[in-house]
Design a protein around this motif. Structure first.
Motif, PDB file in Angstrom:
ATOM      1  N   SER A 164      79.360  -7.490  -4.516  1.00 21.69           N
ATOM      2  CA  SER A 164      78.762  -6.867  -3.232  1.00 21.69           C
ATOM      3  C   SER A 164      77.376  -6.620  -3.387  1.00 21.69           C
ATOM      4  O   SER A 164      76.527  -7.110  -2.334  1.00 21.69           O
ATOM      5  N   LYS A 222      80.777  -8.395   4.509  1.00 22.07           N
ATOM      6  CA  LYS A 222      80.251  -7.318   3.726  1.00 22.07           C
ATOM      7  C   LYS A 222      81.635  -5.926   3.213  1.00 22.07           C
ATOM      8  O   LYS A 222      81.378  -5.575   2.152  1.00 22.07           O
ATOM      9  N   CYS A 273      74.089 -11.739  -1.951  1.00 19.72           N
ATOM     10  CA  CYS A 273      74.801 -11.124  -0.716  1.00 19.72           C
ATOM     11  C   CYS A 273      74.149 -10.003   0.118  1.00 19.72           C
ATOM     12  O   CYS A 273      74.984  -9.591   0.977  1.00 19.72           O
ATOM     13  N   PHE A 278      74.214  -9.838   3.816  1.00 24.87           N
ATOM     14  CA  PHE A 278      75.626  -9.094   4.729  1.00 24.87           C
ATOM     15  C   PHE A 278      75.243  -7.783   4.709  1.00 24.87           C
ATOM     16  O   PHE A 278      75.615  -7.137   5.885  1.00 24.87           O
ATOM     17  N   HIS A 279      74.700  -7.099   3.681  1.00 26.35           N
ATOM     18  CA  HIS A 279      74.100  -5.517   3.857  1.00 26.35           C
ATOM     19  C   HIS A 279      73.286  -5.440   4.989  1.00 26.35           C
ATOM     20  O   HIS A 279      73.270  -4.583   5.685  1.00 26.35           O
TER      21      HIS A 279
END
Length: 154
Positions: free
Chosen positions: A85, A74, A90, A93-94
């Protein structure tokens, strides 16, 4: 035309020529600096792309703990490409990053007593069970498509 006028015109022309030469010199320095900055940015992005490849591969090969890998990915993604991002694929990951934002790191982790560490480790296990499949899918997507679609891939 008088001699004084001719002398003043020549002096003016020489001054203009000198200023033009100096301006050209300064522009060349600006262009060189811009090229240098672009090369440094390209090198940085290639390095980050390579690091992301390594982390995603390590996460898939289970050589890296899921939580640690997700946090590292991240942070690198944020620095590599904010659009990538923020891609929906994704978001895991956050989510893991935010879910562990309150966990002490480094010396503060070592300073925790055992019961506190175990509580965090229990949360890590729960998060891993909950998000493992999504994190692996996101890492696979990064390797196969996300990073591959970037022209400066390392």
């Amino acid at each position: 035309m008088s001699t004084i006028t001719l002398t003043l015109v020549l002096a003016g022309l020489l001054l203009i020529a000198a200023l033009a030469a100096y301006a050209w010199h300064l522009w060349r320095r600006v262009w060189a600096q811009q090229e240098s900055q672009a090369a440094a940015e390209q090198e940085r992005r290639q390095r980050l792309g390579g690091d992301l490849n390594i982390l995603a591969s390590s996460l898939l090969d289970e050589q890296l703990p899921l939580i640690e890998g997700a946090i590292r990915i991240k942070v690198l993604l944020d620095n590599y490409d904010s659009a990538l991002s923020n891609d929906a694929r994704c978001q895991v990951f956050h989510q893991l990053f935010e879910a562990t934002a309150d966990v002490p790191t480094h010396a503060a982790w070592k300073a925790l007593d055992k019961p506190a560490r175990r509580r965090f480790e229990k949360r890590f296990t729960e998060l891993e069970l909950q998000h493992k499949a999504a994190a692996r899918t996101a890492a696979r997507w990064l390797l196969d498509e996300g990073l591959a679609s970037r022209p400066d891939r390392a």
